[in-house]
Motif scaffolding. Structure first.
Motif, PDB file in Angstrom:
ATOM      1  N   ARG A 105      -1.869  12.608  -0.268  1.00  0.00           N
ATOM      2  CA  ARG A 105      -1.169  11.426   0.269  1.00  0.00           C
ATOM      3  C   ARG A 105      -1.396  11.349   1.775  1.00  0.00           C
ATOM      4  O   ARG A 105      -1.682  10.284   2.327  1.00  0.00           O
ATOM      5  N   ARG A 106      -1.287  12.478   2.470  1.00  0.00           N
ATOM      6  CA  ARG A 106      -1.501  12.502   3.912  1.00  0.00           C
ATOM      7  C   ARG A 106      -2.922  12.065   4.247  1.00  0.00           C
ATOM      8  O   ARG A 106      -3.147  11.282   5.167  1.00  0.00           O
TER       9      ARG A 106
ATOM     10  N   ASP B 258      -3.249   8.319   3.776  1.00  0.00           N
ATOM     11  CA  ASP B 258      -2.653   7.616   4.919  1.00  0.00           C
ATOM     12  C   ASP B 258      -3.609   7.611   6.104  1.00  0.00           C
ATOM     13  O   ASP B 258      -3.763   6.599   6.789  1.00  0.00           O
ATOM     14  N   SER B 259      -4.230   8.741   6.341  1.00  0.00           N
ATOM     15  CA  SER B 259      -5.180   8.853   7.444  1.00  0.00           C
ATOM     16  C   SER B 259      -6.381   7.925   7.249  1.00  0.00           C
ATOM     17  O   SER B 259      -6.827   7.254   8.189  1.00  0.00           O
TER      18      SER B 259
ATOM     19  N   GLN C 236       0.799  -1.217   0.000  1.00  0.00           N
ATOM     20  CA  GLN C 236       0.000   0.000   0.000  1.00  0.00           C
ATOM     21  C   GLN C 236       0.838   1.277   0.000  1.00  0.00           C
ATOM     22  O   GLN C 236       0.544   2.213  -0.748  1.00  0.00           O
ATOM     23  N   ALA C 237       1.879   1.349   0.806  1.00  0.00           N
ATOM     24  CA  ALA C 237       2.680   2.572   0.898  1.00  0.00           C
ATOM     25  C   ALA C 237       3.340   2.914  -0.439  1.00  0.00           C
ATOM     26  O   ALA C 237       3.303   4.068  -0.873  1.00  0.00           O
TER      27      ALA C 237
ATOM     28  N   LEU D  51       0.725   4.225  -2.838  1.00  0.00           N
ATOM     29  CA  LEU D  51       0.347   5.606  -2.542  1.00  0.00           C
ATOM     30  C   LEU D  51       1.466   6.582  -2.883  1.00  0.00           C
ATOM     31  O   LEU D  51       1.197   7.698  -3.340  1.00  0.00           O
ATOM     32  N   ASP D  52       2.712   6.175  -2.692  1.00  0.00           N
ATOM     33  CA  ASP D  52       3.841   7.022  -3.096  1.00  0.00           C
ATOM     34  C   ASP D  52       3.758   7.364  -4.577  1.00  0.00           C
ATOM     35  O   ASP D  52       3.937   8.518  -4.968  1.00  0.00           O
TER      36      ASP D  52
END
Length: 67
Positions: A39-40, A43-44, A24-25, A28-29
């Motif tokens: 992006r923030r 993540d939330s 996932q990370a 999203l990057d």
């Protein structure tokens, strides 16, 4: 947030939820390389989704109903 940004966030969040957690990370990057604020927020949303899933699983809900 503009409607276009909101739609983009929803689409990418949904796709990220369907990936294994370890992927996932990086996804999203790539998806939000041009927008740190989205992006923030993604993540939330993922963190809240994981927390809700843990809670529902601890209460005996079937994990298939959890996104």
């Amino acid at each position: 947030m503009s409607p276009d940004q909101e739609h983009r966030l929803e689409e990418i969040f949904s796709a990220a939820c369907n990936l294994p957690p370890l992927e996932q990370a990086a996804f999203l990057d790539r998806a939000f390389a041009d927008d740190a604020e989205l992006r923030r927020q993604a993540d939330s949303l993922l963190a809240a989704n994981k927390q809700a899933a843990r809670f529902l699983q601890s209460t005996g809900f079937n994990k298939e109903i959890i996104r």
